[in-house]
Structures are given as structure tokens and as C-alpha cells.
Enzyme design. Structure first.
Site, short mmCIF file in Angstrom:
data_model
loop_
_atom_site.label_atom_id
_atom_site.label_comp_id
_atom_site.label_asym_id
_atom_site.label_seq_id
_atom_site.Cartn_x
_atom_site.Cartn_y
_atom_site.Cartn_z
N GLY A 152 -27.26 -4.82 -48.91
CA GLY A 152 -27.22 -4.99 -50.35
C GLY A 152 -27.53 -6.43 -50.73
O GLY A 152 -28.69 -6.84 -50.81
N GLY A 153 -26.49 -7.22 -50.96
CA GLY A 153 -26.63 -8.59 -51.49
C GLY A 153 -27.68 -9.43 -50.77
O GLY A 153 -28.51 -10.08 -51.42
N ASN A 204 -31.02 -2.22 -50.05
CA ASN A 204 -30.50 -1.41 -51.16
C ASN A 204 -30.27 -2.38 -52.32
O ASN A 204 -29.29 -3.12 -52.32
CB ASN A 204 -29.18 -0.73 -50.73
CG ASN A 204 -28.51 -0.02 -51.88
OD1 ASN A 204 -29.11 0.18 -52.94
ND2 ASN A 204 -27.26 0.36 -51.69
N TRP A 205 -31.19 -2.34 -53.26
CA TRP A 205 -31.11 -3.31 -54.37
C TRP A 205 -30.10 -2.91 -55.43
O TRP A 205 -29.84 -3.68 -56.37
CB TRP A 205 -32.49 -3.49 -55.01
CG TRP A 205 -33.43 -4.32 -54.20
CD1 TRP A 205 -33.13 -5.04 -53.07
CD2 TRP A 205 -34.83 -4.53 -54.44
NE1 TRP A 205 -34.25 -5.68 -52.61
CE2 TRP A 205 -35.31 -5.38 -53.43
CE3 TRP A 205 -35.73 -4.06 -55.41
CZ2 TRP A 205 -36.64 -5.79 -53.37
CZ3 TRP A 205 -37.05 -4.47 -55.35
CH2 TRP A 205 -37.50 -5.33 -54.33
N LYS A 206 -29.58 -1.69 -55.36
CA LYS A 206 -28.62 -1.20 -56.36
C LYS A 206 -29.25 -1.37 -57.76
O LYS A 206 -30.44 -1.15 -57.91
CB LYS A 206 -27.28 -1.91 -56.19
CG LYS A 206 -26.79 -1.82 -54.73
CD LYS A 206 -25.39 -2.28 -54.50
CE LYS A 206 -25.06 -2.15 -53.01
NZ LYS A 206 -23.68 -2.47 -52.71
N HIS A 222 -23.76 7.13 -51.07
CA HIS A 222 -23.29 5.74 -51.03
C HIS A 222 -21.86 5.69 -51.57
O HIS A 222 -21.51 6.43 -52.50
CB HIS A 222 -24.21 4.85 -51.86
CG HIS A 222 -23.92 3.40 -51.65
ND1 HIS A 222 -22.90 2.77 -52.32
CD2 HIS A 222 -24.48 2.48 -50.83
CE1 HIS A 222 -22.85 1.50 -51.90
NE2 HIS A 222 -23.80 1.30 -51.01
N SER A 257 -21.99 -6.25 -46.06
CA SER A 257 -22.10 -7.70 -45.90
C SER A 257 -22.94 -8.12 -44.70
O SER A 257 -22.65 -9.12 -44.04
CB SER A 257 -20.71 -8.36 -45.87
OG SER A 257 -20.03 -8.11 -47.10
N GLY A 294 -20.13 -5.71 -50.15
CA GLY A 294 -20.14 -6.69 -51.24
C GLY A 294 -18.96 -7.64 -51.21
O GLY A 294 -18.71 -8.36 -52.18
N GLU A 297 -20.46 3.75 -53.52
CA GLU A 297 -20.38 3.52 -54.98
C GLU A 297 -20.59 4.83 -55.74
O GLU A 297 -19.97 5.06 -56.78
CB GLU A 297 -21.40 2.44 -55.40
CG GLU A 297 -20.92 1.06 -54.98
CD GLU A 297 -22.02 0.07 -54.64
OE1 GLU A 297 -23.18 0.28 -55.06
OE2 GLU A 297 -21.71 -0.92 -53.95
P1 PGA Z 1 -23.70 -5.40 -49.20
O1 PGA Z 1 -23.99 -3.88 -49.64
O2 PGA Z 1 -24.71 -5.74 -48.13
O3 PGA Z 1 -23.89 -6.22 -50.45
O4 PGA Z 1 -22.32 -5.45 -48.68
C1 PGA Z 1 -24.32 -2.92 -48.69
C2 PGA Z 1 -24.46 -1.57 -49.34
O5 PGA Z 1 -23.71 -1.27 -50.28
O6 PGA Z 1 -25.33 -0.76 -48.95
#
Ligand code: PGA
Length: 253
Positions: A233-234, A9-11, A95, A212, A173, A97
Site C-alpha cells: 500500500g503506502g 495497491n493504491w487504494k 481486502h 507495511s 498501514g 478494508e
Molecule cells: P500498507 O497496505 O502497505 O500501507 O500496509 C497494504 C495493503 O493494505 O494492501
């Protein structure tokens, strides 16, 4: 046996040029990972070009969001049929967010999931509790209600197309990951809710862990019975890091 699904998930990150360079670096690194599903959810602006580049490869493109309506006056939104045109195999909905920053609730999320299924796109439905909710021991109540609301109206015959992503908000994150045991407990609870709602189909629904996930912790997370994948994500922004996650230990190549 549920087929593992590792999704990036590159956001709101990466240009078209960066996305294409990433794909070219990643493809040879995951060539041996034939027993997993590999998914990349770039920003909408990269989907057309990335999707064209991934055609015929084992990596499937996904969107990060969708509007449930077919078309109309919805400024800034993207309809399911538009994602079909871009060969999107999956789309993330709900999600945390989007829930917290854009006020999306379970009703809206379930409408998105239903619209995606009607278009042959698999929804990745995210659920997860905040730190305050976990500390107050409300995790099961919160996640149970999110599941019930977000999956409302889905036919048991279709539910195996759905992927659930358990993403504790406190782990997203933050560098703070749920331990494999804590994550497994939540996943087992989620599967019990899915059994209550959908019967035997629950056994075939894949439940990803997110929050994470990185090369250092993916193996122990993926060794848990009810953890069927990761939403990353990251650590998905760099090809070598995401490749290590895709090639987690225990995967059959
Ligand atoms: P993260 O994000 O791996 O950076 O914690 C995961 C996500 O929000 O899907």
C-alpha cells in the site's frame, strides 16, 4: 519455482495524471526485473488510461474490487466483464478494508473470485487476522476459515490462477511489519491449508505478504520459503520506493 509477484495497491489515491506520471517514472526503473510479475491496482477511475499506457510493458493492471454479477441494478458496482474490457490481469478481493469497512464476508468474496476466474482474471484473495485475534492465539483458526470460505467452489484445476495475500490487519498501514519469521509461519500454515483443500496444486499458488512492506524490509521478507511476493500500500505510492521493492535483493534480473 513460483514466479514472484509484487503488487501496488493504491487504494483511494492518485488522479489519472498522477497515475500516468507514476507509470512513466516506474517503467525504466523496473526494466531489468524480468523474472517477476509487476502489478498496479489503481482506483477504477485510472484503470482505462493506466491500462492503455501499460500495454506492451511488463507491468500489469489490476482492479481493487469487483462485483460477482454480470450486469444489472447494482449502483456503484463494477462487473468482471467491464474489467476484461480494461485488460485487467488481476483483481484484489477480500481486502481487510472491504471486510471491516463494508461488511464483506467470505461467501461474497468466493463469488467474486469465481466470477473473476470465469472471466480469465486472476483473483488476489486477501486474508489476515486482527491484533486481538493474534493475541488470543486465534490466527490459524481465523485465517483457515477465511481461506476455506473465500476459496469455496474453486476447481483445483483453476486454483493455481489464484494469488493469496496474507495481510495481518495489525500490520496494514501501521508501519508495524510482521517479522520475516512470523510471516513465514503464517504462510507455511496457509500453504498447508491449500494442500488440504487442493492437493499438489498448492505448491504453485503464490502467497504474497502485505502489511507495511517497504524498501527496508522487502529483502528479508522475500527470502522466506513461502513468501512469493508482496501486496504494497503506502510504499507503492512513490515510484522509486515501489521500484526498489520490485527489484528486491535475490530477484534474478
Ligand atoms: P500498507 O497496505 O502497505 O500501507 O500496509 C497494504 C495493503 O493494505 O494492501
Amino acid at each position: 519455482m513460483r514466479r514472484p509477484i509484487l503488487a501496488a495497491n493504491w487504494k483511494m489515491q492518485k488522479t489519472n495524471a498522477e497515475a500516468l506520471a507514476f507509470a512513466d517514472t516506474l517503467l525504466p526503473l523496473v526494466a531489468e526485473a524480468s523474472d517477476v510479475d509487476i502489478v498496479i491496482a489503481p482506483p477504477f477511475t485510472c484503470l482505462a488510461k493506466l491500462s492503455a499506457r501499460l500495454q506492451g510493458s511488463p507491468i500489469q493492471p489490476a482492479a481493487q474490487n469487483v462485483n460477482p454479477e454480470a450486469s444489472g441494478a447494482f449502483t456503484g458496482e463494477v462487473a468482471p466483464g467491464m474489467l476484461v474490457e480494461l485488460a485487467c490481469a488481476y483483481t484484489i478481493v477480500g481486502h481487510s478494508e472491504r471486510r471491516s469497512l463494508y461488511g464483506e464476508g467470505d461467501d461474497f468474496i468466493s463469488r467474486k473470485a469465481l466470477a473473476l476466474l470465469a472471466h480469465g482474471i486472476r483473483p488476489i484473495v486477501c486474508v489476515g487476522e486482527t491484533l486481538e485475534e493474534r493475541e488470543a492465539e486465534h490466527t490459524e483458526a481465523v485465517v483457515g476459515a477465511q481461506l476455506e470460505g473465500s476459496l469455496a467452489g474453486i476447481d483445483p484445476a483453476d486454483v493455481s490462477q489464484v494469488v493469496i495475500a496474507y495481510e495481518p490487519v495489525w500490520a496494514i498501514g501501521t508501519g508495524r511489519t510482521a517479522t520475516p519469521e512470523t510471516a513465514q509461519d503464517a504462510h507455511a500454515f496457509i500453504r498447508s491449508c491449500l494442500r488440504d483443500g487442493f492437493g499438489n496444486a498448492a505448491e504453485s499458488i503464490r502467497i504474497q505478504y502485505g502489511g507495511s512492506v517497504k524498501p527496508e524490509n522487502v529483502d528479508s521478507l522475500m527470502s522466506q520459503a513461502d513468501i512469493d511476493g508482496a501486496l504494497v500500500g503506502g510504499a507503492s505510492l512513490e515510484a522509486a520506493s515501489f521500484a526498489r521493492i520490485v527489484n528486491f535483493e535475490g530477484v534474478e534480473g
